[in-house]
Scaffold this motif. Structure first.
Motif, PDB file in Angstrom:
ATOM      1  N   THR A 190     -10.821   1.015 -10.676  1.00  0.00           N
ATOM      2  CA  THR A 190     -11.951   0.892 -11.595  1.00  0.00           C
ATOM      3  C   THR A 190     -12.292  -0.577 -11.827  1.00  0.00           C
ATOM      4  O   THR A 190     -11.407  -1.389 -12.113  1.00  0.00           O
ATOM      5  CB  THR A 190     -11.628   1.564 -12.948  1.00  0.00           C
ATOM      6  OG1 THR A 190     -11.326   2.940 -12.726  1.00  0.00           O
ATOM      7  CG2 THR A 190     -12.812   1.458 -13.895  1.00  0.00           C
TER       8      THR A 190
ATOM      9  N   LYS B  57     -16.167  -9.797 -16.011  1.00  0.00           N
ATOM     10  CA  LYS B  57     -16.603  -9.722 -17.409  1.00  0.00           C
ATOM     11  C   LYS B  57     -16.835 -11.132 -17.969  1.00  0.00           C
ATOM     12  O   LYS B  57     -17.759 -11.333 -18.767  1.00  0.00           O
ATOM     13  CB  LYS B  57     -15.554  -8.997 -18.231  1.00  0.00           C
ATOM     14  CG  LYS B  57     -15.466  -7.506 -17.950  1.00  0.00           C
ATOM     15  CD  LYS B  57     -14.332  -6.862 -18.727  1.00  0.00           C
ATOM     16  CE  LYS B  57     -14.269  -5.367 -18.442  1.00  0.00           C
ATOM     17  NZ  LYS B  57     -13.105  -4.712 -19.114  1.00  0.00           N
TER      18      LYS B  57
ATOM     19  N   HIS C 109     -25.163  -6.930 -16.965  1.00  0.00           N
ATOM     20  CA  HIS C 109     -24.237  -8.063 -16.980  1.00  0.00           C
ATOM     21  C   HIS C 109     -24.987  -9.392 -16.940  1.00  0.00           C
ATOM     22  O   HIS C 109     -24.456 -10.387 -16.438  1.00  0.00           O
ATOM     23  CB  HIS C 109     -23.274  -7.969 -15.798  1.00  0.00           C
ATOM     24  CG  HIS C 109     -22.490  -6.699 -15.767  1.00  0.00           C
ATOM     25  ND1 HIS C 109     -21.681  -6.302 -16.815  1.00  0.00           N
ATOM     26  CD2 HIS C 109     -22.394  -5.724 -14.833  1.00  0.00           C
ATOM     27  CE1 HIS C 109     -21.120  -5.152 -16.514  1.00  0.00           C
ATOM     28  NE2 HIS C 109     -21.541  -4.770 -15.325  1.00  0.00           N
TER      29      HIS C 109
ATOM     30  N   GLU D  62     -29.447  -4.885 -13.571  1.00  0.00           N
ATOM     31  CA  GLU D  62     -29.415  -3.424 -13.564  1.00  0.00           C
ATOM     32  C   GLU D  62     -28.177  -2.883 -14.271  1.00  0.00           C
ATOM     33  O   GLU D  62     -28.236  -1.849 -14.946  1.00  0.00           O
ATOM     34  CB  GLU D  62     -29.456  -2.926 -12.123  1.00  0.00           C
ATOM     35  CG  GLU D  62     -29.386  -1.418 -11.971  1.00  0.00           C
ATOM     36  CD  GLU D  62     -29.338  -0.998 -10.518  1.00  0.00           C
ATOM     37  OE1 GLU D  62     -29.031   0.173 -10.251  1.00  0.00           O
ATOM     38  OE2 GLU D  62     -29.613  -1.850  -9.632  1.00  0.00           O
ATOM     39  N   ARG D  63     -27.045  -3.597 -14.120  1.00  0.00           N
ATOM     40  CA  ARG D  63     -25.784  -3.128 -14.690  1.00  0.00           C
ATOM     41  C   ARG D  63     -25.497  -3.713 -16.066  1.00  0.00           C
ATOM     42  O   ARG D  63     -24.428  -3.513 -16.623  1.00  0.00           O
ATOM     43  CB  ARG D  63     -24.635  -3.437 -13.737  1.00  0.00           C
ATOM     44  CG  ARG D  63     -24.680  -2.592 -12.476  1.00  0.00           C
ATOM     45  CD  ARG D  63     -23.761  -3.128 -11.389  1.00  0.00           C
ATOM     46  NE  ARG D  63     -23.666  -2.202 -10.269  1.00  0.00           N
ATOM     47  CZ  ARG D  63     -24.604  -2.059  -9.323  1.00  0.00           C
ATOM     48  NH1 ARG D  63     -25.712  -2.778  -9.396  1.00  0.00           N
ATOM     49  NH2 ARG D  63     -24.446  -1.198  -8.348  1.00  0.00           N
TER      50      ARG D  63
ATOM     51  N   LEU E 204     -15.299  -2.794 -13.966  1.00  0.00           N
ATOM     52  CA  LEU E 204     -16.404  -2.744 -14.916  1.00  0.00           C
ATOM     53  C   LEU E 204     -16.742  -1.301 -15.307  1.00  0.00           C
ATOM     54  O   LEU E 204     -17.907  -0.927 -15.433  1.00  0.00           O
ATOM     55  CB  LEU E 204     -17.634  -3.452 -14.345  1.00  0.00           C
ATOM     56  CG  LEU E 204     -17.467  -4.952 -14.054  1.00  0.00           C
ATOM     57  CD1 LEU E 204     -18.727  -5.511 -13.431  1.00  0.00           C
ATOM     58  CD2 LEU E 204     -17.104  -5.712 -15.318  1.00  0.00           C
ATOM     59  N   GLY E 205     -15.691  -0.505 -15.464  1.00  0.00           N
ATOM     60  CA  GLY E 205     -15.866   0.864 -15.907  1.00  0.00           C
ATOM     61  C   GLY E 205     -16.360   1.828 -14.861  1.00  0.00           C
ATOM     62  O   GLY E 205     -16.617   2.995 -15.167  1.00  0.00           O
ATOM     63  N   GLN E 206     -16.489   1.367 -13.608  1.00  0.00           N
ATOM     64  CA  GLN E 206     -16.996   2.228 -12.550  1.00  0.00           C
ATOM     65  C   GLN E 206     -15.941   2.410 -11.464  1.00  0.00           C
ATOM     66  O   GLN E 206     -15.242   1.455 -11.102  1.00  0.00           O
ATOM     67  CB  GLN E 206     -18.260   1.638 -11.930  1.00  0.00           C
ATOM     68  CG  GLN E 206     -19.412   1.470 -12.918  1.00  0.00           C
ATOM     69  CD  GLN E 206     -20.650   0.914 -12.253  1.00  0.00           C
ATOM     70  OE1 GLN E 206     -20.668   0.675 -11.054  1.00  0.00           O
ATOM     71  NE2 GLN E 206     -21.705   0.725 -13.041  1.00  0.00           N
ATOM     72  N   PRO E 207     -15.814   3.617 -10.892  1.00  0.00           N
ATOM     73  CA  PRO E 207     -14.876   3.813  -9.789  1.00  0.00           C
ATOM     74  C   PRO E 207     -15.379   3.135  -8.519  1.00  0.00           C
ATOM     75  O   PRO E 207     -16.564   3.229  -8.191  1.00  0.00           O
ATOM     76  CB  PRO E 207     -14.839   5.341  -9.623  1.00  0.00           C
ATOM     77  CG  PRO E 207     -16.159   5.803 -10.157  1.00  0.00           C
ATOM     78  CD  PRO E 207     -16.525   4.856 -11.274  1.00  0.00           C
ATOM     79  N   VAL E 208     -14.494   2.440  -7.829  1.00  0.00           N
ATOM     80  CA  VAL E 208     -14.843   1.774  -6.574  1.00  0.00           C
ATOM     81  C   VAL E 208     -13.730   2.014  -5.569  1.00  0.00           C
ATOM     82  O   VAL E 208     -12.584   2.289  -5.939  1.00  0.00           O
ATOM     83  CB  VAL E 208     -15.043   0.250  -6.775  1.00  0.00           C
ATOM     84  CG1 VAL E 208     -16.231  -0.031  -7.673  1.00  0.00           C
ATOM     85  CG2 VAL E 208     -13.781  -0.392  -7.332  1.00  0.00           C
TER      86      VAL E 208
ATOM     87  N   GLN F 153     -28.951  -6.962  -9.366  1.00  0.00           N
ATOM     88  CA  GLN F 153     -27.831  -6.052  -9.595  1.00  0.00           C
ATOM     89  C   GLN F 153     -27.187  -6.308 -10.953  1.00  0.00           C
ATOM     90  O   GLN F 153     -26.830  -5.369 -11.667  1.00  0.00           O
ATOM     91  CB  GLN F 153     -26.806  -6.199  -8.482  1.00  0.00           C
ATOM     92  CG  GLN F 153     -27.301  -5.717  -7.125  1.00  0.00           C
ATOM     93  CD  GLN F 153     -26.295  -5.955  -6.029  1.00  0.00           C
ATOM     94  OE1 GLN F 153     -25.101  -6.061  -6.282  1.00  0.00           O
ATOM     95  NE2 GLN F 153     -26.763  -6.046  -4.801  1.00  0.00           N
TER      96      GLN F 153
ATOM     97  N   ASP G 276     -11.746  -7.501 -12.462  1.00  0.00           N
ATOM     98  CA  ASP G 276     -12.476  -6.919 -13.586  1.00  0.00           C
ATOM     99  C   ASP G 276     -12.638  -7.942 -14.713  1.00  0.00           C
ATOM    100  O   ASP G 276     -13.727  -8.113 -15.259  1.00  0.00           O
ATOM    101  CB  ASP G 276     -11.728  -5.688 -14.095  1.00  0.00           C
ATOM    102  CG  ASP G 276     -12.512  -4.929 -15.159  1.00  0.00           C
ATOM    103  OD1 ASP G 276     -13.453  -4.204 -14.799  1.00  0.00           O
ATOM    104  OD2 ASP G 276     -12.177  -5.084 -16.347  1.00  0.00           O
TER     105      ASP G 276
END
Length: 290
Positions: A216, A282, A67, A64-65, A218-222, A61, A278
């Motif tokens: 948000t 990071k 990180h 894929e992202r 890591l820039g993604q809505p959760v 994961q 977040d």
């Protein structure tokens, strides 16, 4: 007959791996001086098969992202943090608060005691000694945890006994009984009425909670839990975020305590709390257990 033998063999291998990963290896911290234990754990974390079932999907994961720039270092950190998290159960059972004074570095303050409040933490780093620190500081936290049940415990006697023993360590650290979920809200309300605090791990999957809201990471809505944020606003409860990392060079714990105070907006409160997750992701995504 063949199927029964295959099931028995898979069960034997599963129990043997659990015995090694949650008892024998982390349990070395109970009998060795901590500097020796930590040096050994740093070496053990280089073994690719250790905690493989959790680390490989997490590494995939992260890759894929975007990180994970060094897969070997990422996996080593993930294995080491997992090993340390398990080891804390054995360290806590065999050491006094003097160990905490020596090996836990603290930034921040828990604030005024004797008042109801919410303590929010995350599935990041290690947490057991953070709970003990809160109790020693004068708070009376009541921890909310999922009851030990479900498919993760099927056919895993060693793991089940370890989890229950670890929960007893949480109760010893806080000197309070655990509030089990589901059905935790009555216990939460009772604790607050007694002017105590409630400690909750907030970054849980959305399918484990009934009320969620979007934020948000890591820039993604959760979707994240929302019920306690609404309670904090409705009852003017102060919220404190805390999390504990590890200095991977020395093994010292690094406890951060961040009071958010009383908020008038549940959405803003949630955003402020998860902004810390977040930042942690990071800085050190491998330390996130989810």
């Amino acid at each position: 007959m063949r199927q029964r033998l295959d099931r028995a063999w898979r069960r034997f291998r599963r129990e043997g791996r659990d015995l090694l990963e949650v008892l024998l290896l982390p349990g070395l911290a109970a009998v060795l001086p901590w500097p020796v234990s930590f040096a050994l754990f740093r070496r053990l974390a280089h073994w690719p098969w250790l905690y493989r079932e959790a680390c490989l999907p997490a590494l995939a994961q992260a890759r894929e992202r975007g990180h994970c720039c060094d897969e070997r270092a990422w996996a080593w950190e993930r294995r080491l943090v997992t090993l340390l998290d398990h080891a804390d159960h054995y360290v806590f059972r065999t050491r006094s608060d003097a160990w905490m004074e020596r090996y836990v570095q603290v930034v921040g303050d828990w604030g005024e005691t004797g008042k109801p409040g919410l303590l929010w933490t995350l599935h990041w780093g290690t947490g057991l000694w953070a709970l003990r620190h809160a109790r020693v500081a004068g708070l009376r936290p009541n921890m909310v945890l999922d009851a030990p049940r479900g498919p993760d415990f099927a056919g895993r006697t060693v793991f089940g006994r370890y989890v229950r023993a670890r929960m007893r360590s949480v109760e010893r650290a806080l000197e309070r009984p655990i509030i089990f979920a589901p059905g935790a809200m009555d216990g939460v309300r009772s604790a607050l009425e007694r002017r105590e605090q409630v400690a909750v791990v907030m970054d849980v999957p959305q399918d484990q909670v009934k009320v969620t809201r979007a934020t948000t990471i890591l820039g993604q809505p959760v979707s994240v839990p929302a019920a306690l944020a609404h309670m904090a606003v409705a009852q003017a409860l102060p919220v404190t975020v805390f999390f504990m990392g590890v200095d991977l060079r020395t093994g010292h714990r690094q406890l951060s305590v961040v009071p958010l105070g009383v908020s008038a907006d549940a959405g803003a409160l949630t955003d402020r709390a998860f902004a810390h997750l977040d930042s942690l992701l990071k800085a050190s995504p491998a330390a996130w257990h989810l």
